[in-house]
Design a protein around this motif. Structure first.
Motif, short mmCIF file in Angstrom:
data_model
loop_
_atom_site.label_atom_id
_atom_site.label_comp_id
_atom_site.label_asym_id
_atom_site.label_seq_id
_atom_site.Cartn_x
_atom_site.Cartn_y
_atom_site.Cartn_z
N ASN A 110 0.83 -1.21 0.00
CA ASN A 110 0.00 0.00 0.00
C ASN A 110 0.87 1.26 0.00
O ASN A 110 0.60 2.21 -0.75
CB ASN A 110 -0.93 0.00 1.21
CG ASN A 110 -1.87 1.17 1.20
OD1 ASN A 110 -2.58 1.41 0.24
ND2 ASN A 110 -1.87 1.93 2.29
N GLY A 111 1.91 1.27 0.82
CA GLY A 111 2.79 2.43 0.89
C GLY A 111 3.49 2.71 -0.44
O GLY A 111 3.65 3.86 -0.84
N THR A 112 3.88 1.64 -1.13
CA THR A 112 4.50 1.80 -2.44
C THR A 112 3.53 2.44 -3.43
O THR A 112 3.89 3.35 -4.17
CB THR A 112 4.97 0.43 -2.98
OG1 THR A 112 5.95 -0.10 -2.09
CG2 THR A 112 5.57 0.55 -4.37
N ALA A 113 2.29 1.96 -3.41
CA ALA A 113 1.28 2.50 -4.33
C ALA A 113 1.00 3.97 -4.05
O ALA A 113 0.94 4.79 -4.98
CB ALA A 113 -0.01 1.68 -4.23
N VAL A 114 0.86 4.32 -2.79
CA VAL A 114 0.56 5.71 -2.43
C VAL A 114 1.75 6.62 -2.71
O VAL A 114 1.60 7.69 -3.31
CB VAL A 114 0.12 5.81 -0.95
CG1 VAL A 114 -0.03 7.27 -0.53
CG2 VAL A 114 -1.19 5.07 -0.73
N LYS A 164 -2.26 15.29 -4.65
CA LYS A 164 -3.61 14.97 -5.12
C LYS A 164 -4.31 13.90 -4.29
O LYS A 164 -5.44 13.54 -4.60
CB LYS A 164 -3.54 14.53 -6.58
CG LYS A 164 -3.04 15.63 -7.49
CD LYS A 164 -2.96 15.18 -8.92
CE LYS A 164 -2.44 16.31 -9.80
NZ LYS A 164 -2.31 15.91 -11.19
N VAL A 165 -3.66 13.37 -3.26
CA VAL A 165 -4.32 12.36 -2.43
C VAL A 165 -5.03 13.06 -1.27
O VAL A 165 -4.67 14.18 -0.89
CB VAL A 165 -3.34 11.29 -1.90
CG1 VAL A 165 -2.67 10.55 -3.04
CG2 VAL A 165 -2.31 11.88 -0.96
N ASP A 166 -6.01 12.38 -0.71
CA ASP A 166 -6.73 12.99 0.41
C ASP A 166 -5.85 13.02 1.66
O ASP A 166 -4.86 12.29 1.76
CB ASP A 166 -8.06 12.26 0.66
CG ASP A 166 -7.85 10.82 1.04
OD1 ASP A 166 -7.74 10.55 2.24
OD2 ASP A 166 -7.80 9.97 0.13
N ASP A 167 -6.22 13.85 2.60
CA ASP A 167 -5.41 14.06 3.80
C ASP A 167 -5.21 12.78 4.60
O ASP A 167 -4.12 12.55 5.13
CB ASP A 167 -6.05 15.12 4.69
CG ASP A 167 -5.96 16.52 4.10
OD1 ASP A 167 -5.16 16.71 3.16
OD2 ASP A 167 -6.69 17.41 4.56
N ASP A 168 -6.25 11.95 4.72
CA ASP A 168 -6.13 10.72 5.49
C ASP A 168 -5.13 9.76 4.86
O ASP A 168 -4.37 9.10 5.56
CB ASP A 168 -7.49 10.04 5.65
CG ASP A 168 -8.43 10.82 6.56
OD1 ASP A 168 -7.93 11.64 7.37
OD2 ASP A 168 -9.65 10.61 6.47
N THR A 169 -5.14 9.67 3.56
CA THR A 169 -4.19 8.80 2.86
C THR A 169 -2.77 9.27 3.09
O THR A 169 -1.87 8.47 3.38
CB THR A 169 -4.51 8.75 1.35
OG1 THR A 169 -5.85 8.27 1.18
CG2 THR A 169 -3.55 7.87 0.60
N TYR A 170 -2.55 10.58 2.98
CA TYR A 170 -1.21 11.11 3.21
C TYR A 170 -0.80 10.89 4.67
O TYR A 170 0.35 10.51 4.94
CB TYR A 170 -1.13 12.60 2.87
CG TYR A 170 0.27 13.13 3.06
CD1 TYR A 170 1.25 12.90 2.12
CD2 TYR A 170 0.62 13.82 4.22
CE1 TYR A 170 2.55 13.34 2.29
CE2 TYR A 170 1.92 14.27 4.41
CZ TYR A 170 2.87 14.03 3.44
OH TYR A 170 4.15 14.46 3.63
#
Length: 105
Positions: free
Chosen positions: A22-26, A33-39
């Motif tokens: 998941n970390g690699t993908a993000v 451009k990602v949402d705050d929670d994802t970051y």
């Protein structure tokens, strides 16, 4: 200690590997451009990455799994999130610690 080893191998390692994927993908995306929670989750993972890798390293089974783990670090180090990159540099001693045994083989 055998109970800890069993927990690390059966619970911690699969969790760590899933978070690496998941970390690699993000980290491979434009973090603006990602949402705050994802970051925030990536930021927290980059902070704890060193702890995870030290705990999980003895149980990482093969070179493919190691490639996944180290590719995650590469993606986080080169991402456009300054806090993520800062935590990666903070965790560099942990990477060196676990790599010394891997490289000695």
């Amino acid at each position: 200690e055998p109970q800890h080893n069993q927990f690390y191998q059966k619970t911690l390692l699969p969790l760590f590997m899933a978070e690496c994927v998941n970390g690699t993908a993000v980290a491979s995306t434009d973090l603006r451009k990602v949402d705050d929670d994802t970051y925030l989750m990536l930021e927290i993972f980059s902070e704890l990455y060193g702890h995870f890798i030290v705990a999980a390293a003895p149980f990482i089974p093969d070179d493919d799994a190691w490639s996944t783990v180290l590719d995650t670090l590469l993606r986080m180090v080169t991402c456009n999130g300054p806090t993520v990159r800062q935590w990666c540099s903070f965790n560099l001693p942990a990477i060196a610690f676990v790599s010394q045994d891997k490289l000695a083989k």
